[in-house]
Motif scaffolding. Structure first.
Motif, short mmCIF file in Angstrom:
data_model
loop_
_atom_site.label_atom_id
_atom_site.label_comp_id
_atom_site.label_asym_id
_atom_site.label_seq_id
_atom_site.Cartn_x
_atom_site.Cartn_y
_atom_site.Cartn_z
N TRP B 34 0.85 -1.19 0.00
CA TRP B 34 0.00 0.00 0.00
C TRP B 34 0.89 1.24 0.00
CZ3 TRP B 34 -4.88 0.74 -1.13
CH2 TRP B 34 -5.80 -0.32 -0.98
N TYR B 35 0.67 2.10 -1.00
CA TYR B 35 1.34 3.40 -1.11
C TYR B 35 0.29 4.49 -1.06
CZ TYR B 35 5.72 1.31 -2.93
OH TYR B 35 6.90 0.60 -3.10
N ARG B 36 0.73 5.69 -0.70
CA ARG B 36 -0.12 6.85 -0.91
C ARG B 36 0.65 7.86 -1.76
NH1 ARG B 36 -1.44 10.32 4.48
NH2 ARG B 36 -1.70 12.00 2.96
N GLN B 37 -0.10 8.55 -2.60
CA GLN B 37 0.51 9.55 -3.48
C GLN B 37 -0.06 10.91 -3.16
OE1 GLN B 37 -0.59 9.55 -7.58
NE2 GLN B 37 0.94 11.06 -8.13
N ASP B 38 0.83 11.86 -2.88
CA ASP B 38 0.43 13.22 -2.59
C ASP B 38 1.23 14.17 -3.48
OD1 ASP B 38 0.51 11.76 0.43
OD2 ASP B 38 -1.32 12.83 -0.11
N ILE B 46 3.33 2.73 2.78
CA ILE B 46 2.66 2.68 4.09
C ILE B 46 2.95 1.34 4.77
CG2 ILE B 46 0.47 2.91 5.30
CD1 ILE B 46 -0.62 4.32 2.79
N TYR B 64 -2.26 3.90 10.36
CA TYR B 64 -2.76 2.85 9.48
C TYR B 64 -2.49 1.46 10.08
CZ TYR B 64 -2.38 6.64 6.03
OH TYR B 64 -2.48 7.82 5.36
N GLN B 85 -5.10 12.43 6.15
CA GLN B 85 -5.07 11.17 5.43
C GLN B 85 -5.83 11.25 4.10
OE1 GLN B 85 -6.42 8.70 8.81
NE2 GLN B 85 -4.42 7.64 8.67
N SER B 87 -5.93 11.56 0.49
CA SER B 87 -4.84 11.22 -0.42
C SER B 87 -5.34 10.23 -1.47
CB SER B 87 -3.68 10.59 0.37
OG SER B 87 -2.56 10.35 -0.45
N TYR B 89 -4.69 6.57 -2.65
CA TYR B 89 -4.11 5.34 -2.12
C TYR B 89 -3.96 4.32 -3.24
CZ TYR B 89 -4.64 7.26 2.50
OH TYR B 89 -4.52 8.07 3.60
N GLY B 109 -6.13 2.90 -8.02
CA GLY B 109 -6.09 3.89 -6.95
C GLY B 109 -7.46 4.21 -6.36
N GLN B 111 -9.14 7.47 -4.43
CA GLN B 111 -9.00 8.86 -3.97
C GLN B 111 -9.88 9.01 -2.73
OE1 GLN B 111 -6.95 11.50 -5.04
NE2 GLN B 111 -7.71 12.28 -3.08
#
Lengths: 113, 115
Positions: B34-38, B46, B64, B85, B87, B89, B109, B111
């Protein structure tokens, strides 16, 4: 601590010309490098990769160059097309990274007609 | 073709809610992420899992948790959602590529907006 750096947040290139996206890394343990392409509202898709035992890998219009002494790699797109407009992420892994990739912050490429 | 499916494209939740993000892959991959992109921050890891019931913290695990009860499914849980949070995902699965190194396949993804 950012181990993979893409220092250009954006790049604009004319259609038909060469696009060069750059990536620097700090961890000398990295042994595998990848480029991913991401369109808005979609997940990243794999583009091209290179092992640290090579200095060049080519796939159609895409070529990745690796300079290990400078800890630098670059992605060349020739010729650039409007459909190449996307965010490009550089990523790297090393044997002890637990299977995960370290990503750069991305470079947004705009190819104009 | 590898398919990584995330259950929701868009999600809106309230502060304090418990949020579940589900991910399923159909290629029998051992590893899931699991990644998050901002904006301006790129992709940040994560959590990841290299086997059923196994999990490892990534770079930003705070706030998380994850669950991997079956090989094909990897869930991300926000115990008490907060506005920071909000973001995109991204779930991914991987195999060890023929040329060496892990090759990740991403879902489309989710949102998430936390109000």
């Amino acid at each position: 601590d950012q181990q993979v750096k893409q220092n250009s947040p954006s790049l604009s290139v004319q259609e038909g010309r060469i696009s060069i996206l750059n990536c620097d890394y700090t961890n000398s343990m990295f042994d595998y490098f990848l480029w991913y392409k991401k369109y808005p509202a979609e997940g990243p898709t794999f583009l091209i990769s290179i092992s640290s035992i090579k200095d060049k890998n080519e796939d159609g219009r895409f070529t990745v160059f690796l300079n290990k002494s400078a800890k630098h790699l670059s992605l060349h797109i020739v010729p650039s097309q409007p459909g190449d407009s996307a965010v490009y992420f550089c990523a790297a892994s090393h044997p002890n990274s637990g299977y995960a990739l370290n990503f750069g912050k991305g470079t947004s490429l705009l190819v104009t007609p | 073709d590898v398919k990584v499916t995330q259950s929701s494209r868009y999600l809106v939740k309230r502060t304090g809610e418990k949020v579940f993000l589900e991910c399923v892959q159909d290629m029998d991959h051992e590893n899931m992420f699991w990644y998050r992109q901002d904006p301006g921050l790129g992709l940040r890891l994560i959590y990841f899992s290299y086997d059923v019931k196994m999990k490892e913290k990534g770079d930003i695990p705070e706030g998380y948790s994850v669950s991997r009860e079956k090989k094909e499914r990897f869930s991300l849980i926000l115990e008490s959602a907060s506005t920071n949070q909000t973001s995109m995902y991204l779930c991914a699965s991987s195999f060890f590529g023929a040329g060496g190194g892990e090759k990740l396949f991403f879902g489309s993804g989710t949102q998430l907006s936390v109000l």
